[in-house]
Design a protein around this motif. Sequence first.
Motif, PDB file in Angstrom:
ATOM      1  N   THR A  20     -11.989  33.837 -20.903  1.00  0.00           N
ATOM      2  CA  THR A  20     -13.078  33.584 -19.963  1.00  0.00           C
ATOM      3  C   THR A  20     -12.538  33.285 -18.563  1.00  0.00           C
ATOM      4  O   THR A  20     -13.225  33.528 -17.580  1.00  0.00           O
ATOM      5  CB  THR A  20     -13.946  32.394 -20.412  1.00  0.00           C
ATOM      6  OG1 THR A  20     -13.086  31.278 -20.654  1.00  0.00           O
ATOM      7  CG2 THR A  20     -14.699  32.710 -21.689  1.00  0.00           C
ATOM      8  N   ALA A  23     -12.455  36.441 -16.318  1.00  0.00           N
ATOM      9  CA  ALA A  23     -13.775  36.858 -15.850  1.00  0.00           C
ATOM     10  C   ALA A  23     -14.261  35.941 -14.733  1.00  0.00           C
ATOM     11  O   ALA A  23     -14.806  36.388 -13.726  1.00  0.00           O
ATOM     12  CB  ALA A  23     -14.765  36.868 -17.016  1.00  0.00           C
ATOM     13  N   ALA A  26     -12.270  36.653 -11.516  1.00  0.00           N
ATOM     14  CA  ALA A  26     -12.637  37.959 -10.947  1.00  0.00           C
ATOM     15  C   ALA A  26     -13.998  37.891 -10.272  1.00  0.00           C
ATOM     16  O   ALA A  26     -14.209  38.468  -9.201  1.00  0.00           O
ATOM     17  CB  ALA A  26     -12.625  39.017 -12.043  1.00  0.00           C
ATOM     18  N   GLN A  27     -14.920  37.179 -10.906  1.00  0.00           N
ATOM     19  CA  GLN A  27     -16.261  37.082 -10.346  1.00  0.00           C
ATOM     20  C   GLN A  27     -16.259  36.318  -9.020  1.00  0.00           C
ATOM     21  O   GLN A  27     -16.889  36.729  -8.051  1.00  0.00           O
ATOM     22  CB  GLN A  27     -17.153  36.382 -11.361  1.00  0.00           C
ATOM     23  CG  GLN A  27     -18.611  36.690 -11.155  1.00  0.00           C
ATOM     24  CD  GLN A  27     -19.435  36.160 -12.299  1.00  0.00           C
ATOM     25  OE1 GLN A  27     -19.228  35.048 -12.769  1.00  0.00           O
ATOM     26  NE2 GLN A  27     -20.375  36.958 -12.754  1.00  0.00           N
ATOM     27  N   SER A  30     -14.778  38.470  -6.402  1.00  0.00           N
ATOM     28  CA  SER A  30     -15.687  39.536  -6.005  1.00  0.00           C
ATOM     29  C   SER A  30     -16.759  39.007  -5.050  1.00  0.00           C
ATOM     30  O   SER A  30     -17.201  39.700  -4.138  1.00  0.00           O
ATOM     31  CB  SER A  30     -16.231  40.191  -7.282  1.00  0.00           C
ATOM     32  OG  SER A  30     -17.575  40.447  -7.187  1.00  0.00           O
ATOM     33  N   ARG A  35     -11.666  42.698  -4.568  1.00  0.00           N
ATOM     34  CA  ARG A  35     -11.809  43.412  -5.828  1.00  0.00           C
ATOM     35  C   ARG A  35     -10.550  43.215  -6.665  1.00  0.00           C
ATOM     36  O   ARG A  35      -9.452  43.509  -6.210  1.00  0.00           O
ATOM     37  CB  ARG A  35     -12.007  44.900  -5.535  1.00  0.00           C
ATOM     38  CG  ARG A  35     -12.322  45.713  -6.768  1.00  0.00           C
ATOM     39  CD  ARG A  35     -12.418  47.189  -6.430  1.00  0.00           C
ATOM     40  NE  ARG A  35     -12.772  47.955  -7.596  1.00  0.00           N
ATOM     41  CZ  ARG A  35     -11.962  48.202  -8.617  1.00  0.00           C
ATOM     42  NH1 ARG A  35     -10.740  47.727  -8.609  1.00  0.00           N
ATOM     43  NH2 ARG A  35     -12.377  48.915  -9.646  1.00  0.00           N
ATOM     44  N   VAL A  36     -10.758  42.734  -7.881  1.00  0.00           N
ATOM     45  CA  VAL A  36      -9.631  42.640  -8.801  1.00  0.00           C
ATOM     46  C   VAL A  36      -9.450  44.014  -9.411  1.00  0.00           C
ATOM     47  O   VAL A  36     -10.409  44.607  -9.891  1.00  0.00           O
ATOM     48  CB  VAL A  36      -9.919  41.600  -9.900  1.00  0.00           C
ATOM     49  CG1 VAL A  36      -8.900  41.708 -11.023  1.00  0.00           C
ATOM     50  CG2 VAL A  36      -9.909  40.199  -9.310  1.00  0.00           C
ATOM     51  N   HIS A 182     -20.609  43.905  -3.999  1.00  0.00           N
ATOM     52  CA  HIS A 182     -21.321  44.461  -5.151  1.00  0.00           C
ATOM     53  C   HIS A 182     -22.745  43.928  -5.179  1.00  0.00           C
ATOM     54  O   HIS A 182     -22.981  42.798  -4.792  1.00  0.00           O
ATOM     55  CB  HIS A 182     -20.683  44.005  -6.463  1.00  0.00           C
ATOM     56  CG  HIS A 182     -19.256  44.367  -6.600  1.00  0.00           C
ATOM     57  ND1 HIS A 182     -18.857  45.641  -6.867  1.00  0.00           N
ATOM     58  CD2 HIS A 182     -18.131  43.625  -6.508  1.00  0.00           C
ATOM     59  CE1 HIS A 182     -17.537  45.666  -6.938  1.00  0.00           C
ATOM     60  NE2 HIS A 182     -17.073  44.462  -6.711  1.00  0.00           N
ATOM     61  N   ASN A 258     -26.628  38.634 -12.423  1.00  0.00           N
ATOM     62  CA  ASN A 258     -26.377  38.264 -13.807  1.00  0.00           C
ATOM     63  C   ASN A 258     -27.558  37.608 -14.508  1.00  0.00           C
ATOM     64  O   ASN A 258     -27.413  37.007 -15.549  1.00  0.00           O
ATOM     65  CB  ASN A 258     -25.169  37.336 -13.888  1.00  0.00           C
ATOM     66  CG  ASN A 258     -23.885  38.079 -13.627  1.00  0.00           C
ATOM     67  OD1 ASN A 258     -23.768  39.242 -13.987  1.00  0.00           O
ATOM     68  ND2 ASN A 258     -22.941  37.429 -12.987  1.00  0.00           N
TER      69      ASN A 258
END
Lengths: 422, 422
Positions: A20, A23, A26-27, A30, A35-36, A182, A258
């Motif tokens: 986790t 993630a 990366a989030q 972002s 950008r990963v 994004h 999300n």
Amino acid sequence: MKTSLLTIGDEICIGQIINTNAAWIAQKLSQIGIRVHAHSVVGDEISEIISETDRLLKLSDVIIITGGLGPTHDDRTKEALCLYLNDALELHPETLEYLKHYYQTRNRVFGKRQQSQALLPKKAFILQNNVGTAPGMAWILPNQKRIYSLPGVPAEMKFLMENQILPELSELQEKSGNFTLHKTLLTTGIAESDLADQIGDVSQFLESDSLAFLPSASGVRLRITVQRKTKKEALDRVSEIESILRQKASRWIFGEENETLAESLGKLLKSKKLTLSTAESCTGGMISSQITDISGSSEYFLGGVVAYSNELKTKILKVPQALIHEHGAVSKAVVEAMAIGACQEFQSDTSIAVSGISGPKGGSPDKPIGTTWIAVALRNPSNQTIQVESKLFQFGTNTRSLNRERAASAAIVMLIQKLTNL
Amino acid sequence: MKTSLLTIGDEICIGQIINTNAAWIAQKLSQIGIRVHAHSVVGDEISEIISETDRLLKLSDVIIITGGLGPTHDDRTKEALCLYLNDALELHPETLEYLKHYYQTRNRVFGKRQQSQALLPKKAFILQNNVGTAPGMAWILPNQKRIYSLPGVPAEMKFLMENQILPELSELQEKSGNFTLHKTLLTTGIAESDLADQIGDVSQFLESDSLAFLPSASGVRLRITVQRKTKKEALDRVSEIESILRQKASRWIFGEENETLAESLGKLLKSKKLTLSTAESCTGGMISSQITDISGSSEYFLGGVVAYSNELKTKILKVPQALIHEHGAVSKAVVEAMAIGACQEFQSDTSIAVSGISGPKGGSPDKPIGTTWIAVALRNPSNQTIQVESKLFQFGTNTRSLNRERAASAAIVMLIQKLTNL
């Protein structure tokens, strides 16, 4: 600023723990326009840590490493990075003071093993960890590439990311003149390929930007990605593309980013000041569980019943026994009676009812596994009569959990669609 | 057999989705004696897919790739692997037939885009996906190394792993003459150090094998690891050790392997021919959802109520209003009344009731967030009176979903302990 993540730990490698951390990082990256482009995971082996760091460093400007900084013999990240970077450990006085205080105030032994966490690489910047014992480290290499090494404990990693690394990288990113943004639109009720047909030739409006179709249990997510020099340009371009997509697929777009289906439904219920109850058979409480996972759901969710046995359907939801006897529990007549029963018995404005065959046993030729009836009911505010509508689904898998998930999503979607079109 | 995992997808790279597939696959492989030594994640870029496949193939005997097999323009795994392996796509008649039938029975358009999923690499073995539209592929290279490519949708990936890849790799692993076998026994109701005392000196019976104590939310797991030349030798040795452990700790062992708490509870209820109902407040249906996720649960689970509002607690579970008024909904008195109400109203032999404050709002100094009362009730078969017992938990986190999960686990454990000692 190309960035990659390296997670270190046997427990992640063998799947005992889900990654986790990667993630989450990366989030967050972002969100600040970074950008990963690669993650990777290796075990607690010095040679593997070194070769993987070396590989990622060739591909990236920044590497964020997590894990392997604890005080036991299987924590080897510090040693590996020192070897790789030709660095050496020395006692870091501030960290020693911090650790002494940390252990003493907790009445815990402060021995050699604990002290070893104050041995830190000479060339690194030390990032003080105020919520644990392993500090973070940052190396800025002569070519300006950066290596960050953080503890794997999620709370400690997050503390260091939020307080030190994200602000630092955000500033660098803004200076770099290369901003990636994004935005995700959530659709439901349409298959990936049908949605692609609906949207048509993307090259007509995308130019250098990109659009990804991401299928999930609740529907296909559309993710727009834009790269511009500044945040403002990126934001403008994203909203241009968004409005084109909304024109082409508004019927199926129910949310953003999300947001879960239950969140979208919750927002709708709140904005329309309506209450909800549920009557579940095959989903067994999955729908109410998803709904109550949202903080504040008690404002609109009154409760529900899991009427697994036919007796309960009759006793609590007042579904006439004769109806079950005549049509079977998985039928239009019964699921509509369940929805009406929930509205009446629980005094709610809306309700969702589900009755289906999840499998892997219990199917028949005319009601194969996956056959599911879903009903939504809505109370007319002027005369208090209850309207109900129902729909038959064939989820067509033999996997119990999958049929249940699909039924729960479809049921929430049905009420979302009903309320959206109110 | 060195194995690595490659996950493909921008959505994983940028942290929109947590990589649960990799953990699931690694865990399943570890159960058949195969250790995963590296995972990695790259986006939907052909060049990155190729270079990462190449790198992992040099390090491994087997690569399992997931993701990027959908029918849209951002799904590029098939194309990348064909380029890398010097393969080419051709129409695969069985898949075409399967897809036609799949779309037709669902009344969905079967056009060019949908047909493209039947274009498959000539040199690969095609693994039919009975739960979705993207088949899996397997290449066996001249040097006997293997590349598997699977869809990223978890249910589809799991279907192909369980039905094709795990049996295949398990057989290969057995032939390799180096068989590692794990077996895990699940205990509950005893602390790690007490369990260690109970089991005593492990060197007396372990010899070259190993035993790990792994604490988890539901209790301590005991993992036996054995390495032998053949599966049979390993299995025999594991059952020797298992029977010793069962002699020493039978009172606390309630399950095996990855059995969920709900499965263990289901087995107990079935073996004792008892029925169950639930009365949930803060867990909102999570407990009944977990229980009904088990196939065959209708044999013992009658149903439940999610009594989110106080009115429902009174109306359905017959909890006296005065009791709620006097003690509050999160109290010993109310949770016990809920459990008794469920047993009586639903005519079950046992029941579970939960009432707590999940957060992030709603805490107070004497009932902070995480405060949860759990009760279990049991009907005396001779005189039909209902016994109830309850317990106060402080889960002590501010995270709603975590408090709910912990409450659900603790509640199921409480009934398991009650029934184990019957």
